[in-house]
Design an enzyme around this catalytic site. Structure first.
Site, PDB file in Angstrom:
ATOM      1  N   HIS A 109       4.741  21.388  -0.319  1.00  0.00           N
ATOM      2  CA  HIS A 109       4.266  21.795   1.012  1.00  0.00           C
ATOM      3  C   HIS A 109       4.995  21.086   2.149  1.00  0.00           C
ATOM      4  CE1 HIS A 109       0.068  23.537  -0.228  1.00  0.00           C
ATOM      5  NE2 HIS A 109       1.054  23.967  -1.011  1.00  0.00           N
TER       6      HIS A 109
ATOM      7  N   THR B 136       0.809  -1.226   0.000  1.00  0.00           N
ATOM      8  CA  THR B 136       0.000   0.000   0.000  1.00  0.00           C
ATOM      9  C   THR B 136       0.843   1.278   0.000  1.00  0.00           C
ATOM     10  OG1 THR B 136      -0.002   0.020   2.393  1.00  0.00           O
ATOM     11  CG2 THR B 136      -1.837  -1.141   1.306  1.00  0.00           C
TER      12      THR B 136
ATOM     13  N   HIS C 195       5.277  27.080   4.881  1.00  0.00           N
ATOM     14  CA  HIS C 195       5.521  25.634   4.960  1.00  0.00           C
ATOM     15  C   HIS C 195       6.815  25.337   5.721  1.00  0.00           C
ATOM     16  CE1 HIS C 195       2.175  25.256   2.288  1.00  0.00           C
ATOM     17  NE2 HIS C 195       2.779  26.001   1.371  1.00  0.00           N
TER      18      HIS C 195
HETATM   19  C1  RB5 Z   1       2.403  -7.158   2.880  1.00  0.00           C
HETATM   20  O1  RB5 Z   1       1.448  -8.169   2.761  1.00  0.00           O
HETATM   21  C2  RB5 Z   1       1.720  -5.819   3.134  1.00  0.00           C
HETATM   22  O2  RB5 Z   1       1.101  -5.825   4.365  1.00  0.00           O
HETATM   23  C3  RB5 Z   1       2.717  -4.700   3.026  1.00  0.00           C
HETATM   24  O3  RB5 Z   1       3.323  -4.734   1.777  1.00  0.00           O
HETATM   25  C4  RB5 Z   1       2.165  -3.294   3.147  1.00  0.00           C
HETATM   26  O4  RB5 Z   1       1.077  -3.107   2.308  1.00  0.00           O
HETATM   27  C5  RB5 Z   1       1.924  -2.799   4.509  1.00  0.00           C
HETATM   28  O5  RB5 Z   1       1.608  -1.626   4.730  1.00  0.00           O
END
Ligand code: RB5
Length: 156
Positions: free
Chosen positions: A98, A67, A133
């Site tokens: 910023h 993510t 900033h």
């Molecule tokens: C791995 O499965 C996942 O949890 C990691 O890559 C990440 O997204 C965590 O924030």
């Protein structure tokens, strides 16, 4: 420019793609791993990139995980790191303008290589605007000192 890159397994393919793009632009890429898709722990790589940037081995950092969130949280535990998760050109540009972010983070499971590459180019091309900033960046740095994170024995 020297750019530190790092990822976990979930961000590995995006990291490889972004590193190749950076090298193609003429940047020196310092790769802190991981180097494959075997499951690893993102804090190890976020911290390594953060230490590389704060320690002067790189000018900026690029982190990827599934993510972008976990590896950004880890990188931000290194005093002096301002890591930002971005999803597009607008968030990448503002992270520099910023927040003076020195590490940019992407989610390999959320952001396509095309969009991430565009956003990375925007991040590299943007400049910190200073002014009001700057005061806010200084308050972030003060939080590190008041929490003890910036002192010897802290998480750095
Ligand atoms: C791995 O499965 C996942 O949890 C990691 O890559 C990440 O997204 C965590 O924030």
């Amino acid at each position: 420019m020297r750019v530190a890159v790092g990822s976990d397994h979930a961000g590995f393919e995006l990291k490889v793609s972004l590193a190749a793009h950076l090298a193609g632009l003429g940047h020196e890429v310092v790769d802190y791993g991981t180097w494959g898709t075997e499951s690893v722990d993102y804090p190890d790589f976020g911290a390594a990139v953060g230490r590389g940037v704060v320690g002067g081995q790189a000018d900026l950092g690029v982190c990827t995980c599934g993510t972008g969130i976990g590896i950004s949280i880890a990188a931000n535990k290194i005093p002096g790191v301002r890591a930002a998760v971005v999803h597009d050109v607008s968030s990448a540009t503002l992270a520099r303008e910023h927040n003076n972010a020195n590490v940019v983070c992407f989610g390999g499971r959320l952001t396509t290589p095309h969009v991430a590459t565009e956003a990375l180019d925007a991040f590299l091309g943007a400049a910190f605007q200073g002014g009001r900033h700057q005061r806010r960046i200084e308050k972030i740095a003060a939080l590190e000192v008041s929490s003890g994170a910036g002192e010897a024995g802290g998480v750095g």
